[in-house]
Enzyme design. Structure first.
Site, PDB file in Angstrom:
ATOM      1  N   LEU A  12      -0.607 -32.697  -8.374  1.00 45.03           N
ATOM      2  CA  LEU A  12      -1.619 -31.725  -8.993  1.00 45.03           C
ATOM      3  C   LEU A  12      -1.049 -30.649 -10.048  1.00 45.03           C
ATOM      4  O   LEU A  12      -1.542 -30.376 -11.085  1.00 45.03           O
ATOM      5  CB  LEU A  12      -2.500 -31.141  -7.917  1.00 45.03           C
ATOM      6  CG  LEU A  12      -3.766 -30.382  -8.625  1.00 45.03           C
ATOM      7  CD1 LEU A  12      -4.426 -31.223  -9.619  1.00 45.03           C
ATOM      8  CD2 LEU A  12      -4.453 -29.644  -7.451  1.00 45.03           C
ATOM      9  N   THR A  61       1.406 -30.779   3.094  1.00 40.00           N
ATOM     10  CA  THR A  61       0.443 -32.082   3.078  1.00 40.00           C
ATOM     11  C   THR A  61       0.971 -33.149   3.924  1.00 40.00           C
ATOM     12  O   THR A  61       0.249 -34.177   3.898  1.00 40.00           O
ATOM     13  CB  THR A  61       0.160 -32.605   1.643  1.00 40.00           C
ATOM     14  OG1 THR A  61       1.653 -32.969   1.030  1.00 40.00           O
ATOM     15  CG2 THR A  61      -0.674 -31.544   0.891  1.00 40.00           C
ATOM     16  N   TYR A 124      -3.094 -29.889  10.166  1.00 40.73           N
ATOM     17  CA  TYR A 124      -3.311 -29.861   8.498  1.00 40.73           C
ATOM     18  C   TYR A 124      -4.529 -29.378   8.354  1.00 40.73           C
ATOM     19  O   TYR A 124      -5.025 -28.250   7.705  1.00 40.73           O
ATOM     20  CB  TYR A 124      -3.128 -31.276   8.117  1.00 40.73           C
ATOM     21  CG  TYR A 124      -3.223 -31.256   6.680  1.00 40.73           C
ATOM     22  CD1 TYR A 124      -2.839 -30.639   5.555  1.00 40.73           C
ATOM     23  CD2 TYR A 124      -4.219 -32.171   6.183  1.00 40.73           C
ATOM     24  CE1 TYR A 124      -3.005 -30.771   4.327  1.00 40.73           C
ATOM     25  CE2 TYR A 124      -4.655 -32.489   4.822  1.00 40.73           C
ATOM     26  CZ  TYR A 124      -4.050 -31.446   3.919  1.00 40.73           C
ATOM     27  OH  TYR A 124      -4.334 -31.421   2.630  1.00 40.73           O
ATOM     28  N   LYS A 128      -5.648 -25.506   6.428  1.00 41.64           N
ATOM     29  CA  LYS A 128      -6.234 -25.687   5.178  1.00 41.64           C
ATOM     30  C   LYS A 128      -7.627 -24.533   5.165  1.00 41.64           C
ATOM     31  O   LYS A 128      -7.958 -24.071   4.325  1.00 41.64           O
ATOM     32  CB  LYS A 128      -6.259 -26.945   4.870  1.00 41.64           C
ATOM     33  CG  LYS A 128      -5.324 -27.774   4.390  1.00 41.64           C
ATOM     34  CD  LYS A 128      -4.513 -27.030   3.269  1.00 41.64           C
ATOM     35  CE  LYS A 128      -5.356 -27.026   1.916  1.00 41.64           C
ATOM     36  NZ  LYS A 128      -4.504 -26.837   0.610  1.00 41.64           N
TER      37      LYS A 128
END
Length: 285
Positions: A12, A61, A124, A128
């Site tokens: 990204l 990630t 994870y 987040k």
């Protein structure tokens, strides 16, 4: 507008730099430039960069590794976000933070809306979600899913490699969501920034598919472009057939209608963007 892109070396981050509009004065940092787990280092770098907007594309990630390394995942996915928010609060700037479908538990019968209740089932996802909680009302949160980009480390390119190595492979068929081409996500992020959007939005490509569906489409499209020698047999697996340390959401389709209405653009079908990515992959050789 001075914009700092974090995670510049990722899929990204790279797409954000390639699609940057003319009004954005870009600076970009990656792990080699600044350790996001080092709060004083990050704070000092933000003072030097003095951005008006931070586009935070950095993230831990490694979903399965996070189960045994949650502290590091939290430092990057949550604590670093808090540092960015504090820095922008001091200067009147904005944080644009990218999050994930993993903040949801995957039990919904319909696509998840931005305002739906979160219930992460993995380290994870938890970290987040904690990162999301560090944001202010004047910041911008965009959740996405299944991100891939030409030249990156992702499911699409892994499938192409395996398809060229094997005549048969198995892919999970009982986890449903939608893929996201990083280039399309980057364009949406820039458009939302330009509009001054705040709050929570979703962006993914249009359509609900399983990983198995995605793999079949990758095989067909990649074969047509000469990226794979033959279309292999792709057997459907269950999640139980392919156990992993982290629990994945069984259904994590994101409702992106708010985003599309805000920007006045169309929802792009996932296969259309897959084809564009694979055409770029073919050009890269």
């Amino acid at each position: 507008m001075r914009v700092l892109i974090t995670g510049a070396g990722g899929q990204l981050g790279g797409a954000l730099q390639r699609t940057a509009p003319g009004w954005a004065e870009i600076s970009a940092i990656d792990v080699a430039d600044c350790d996001l787990t080092d709060a004083p280092m990050l704070t000092a770098r933000l003072v030097v960069e003095a951005p008006e907007v931070i586009l935070n594309a950095a993230a831990y990630t490694a979903v399965d590794r996070a189960e045994s390394d949650e502290d590091t995942a939290r430092a990057i996915n949550a604590d670093a976000v808090g540092v960015m928010v504090e820095a922008m609060a001091a200067t009147g700037g904005k944080v644009v933070h990218v999050s994930t479908d993993y903040v949801f538990d995957g039990t919904s019968p319909v696509a998840y809306r931005p305002e739906d209740t979160r219930n992460p089932q993995s380290a994870y996802g938890r970290t987040k979600a904690e990162g999301e909680d560090r944001l202010r009302p004047e910041d911008l949160l965009v959740r996405t899913a299944w991100v891939y980009e030409a030249g990156g480390a992702n499911f699409v390119r892994t499938m192409i490699r395996l398809m060229n190595e094997r005549e048969e492979l198995g892919v999970v068929a009982d986890q449903v969501g939608s893929p996201t081409w990083a280039t399309g996500l980057a364009r949406t992020l820039w458009a939302l920034v330009e509009q001054g959007a705040t709050g929570t939005f979703h962006h993914a490509d249009d359509g609900a598919i399983s990983w198995h569906d995605f793999a079949v489409a990758i095989a067909e499209e990649a074969h047509a472009l000469g990226l794979v020698k033959r279309v292999p047999v792709i057997n459907p697996l269950t999640t139980a057939d392919y156990p992993t340390p982290a629990r994945r959401p069984a259904f994590s389709l994101l409702d992106c209608s708010k985003t599309r209405a805000t920007l006045g653009d169309r929802a792009v079908p996932w296969r259309e963007n897959l084809r564009l990515m694979l055409e770029e992959e073919a050009r890269l050789g």
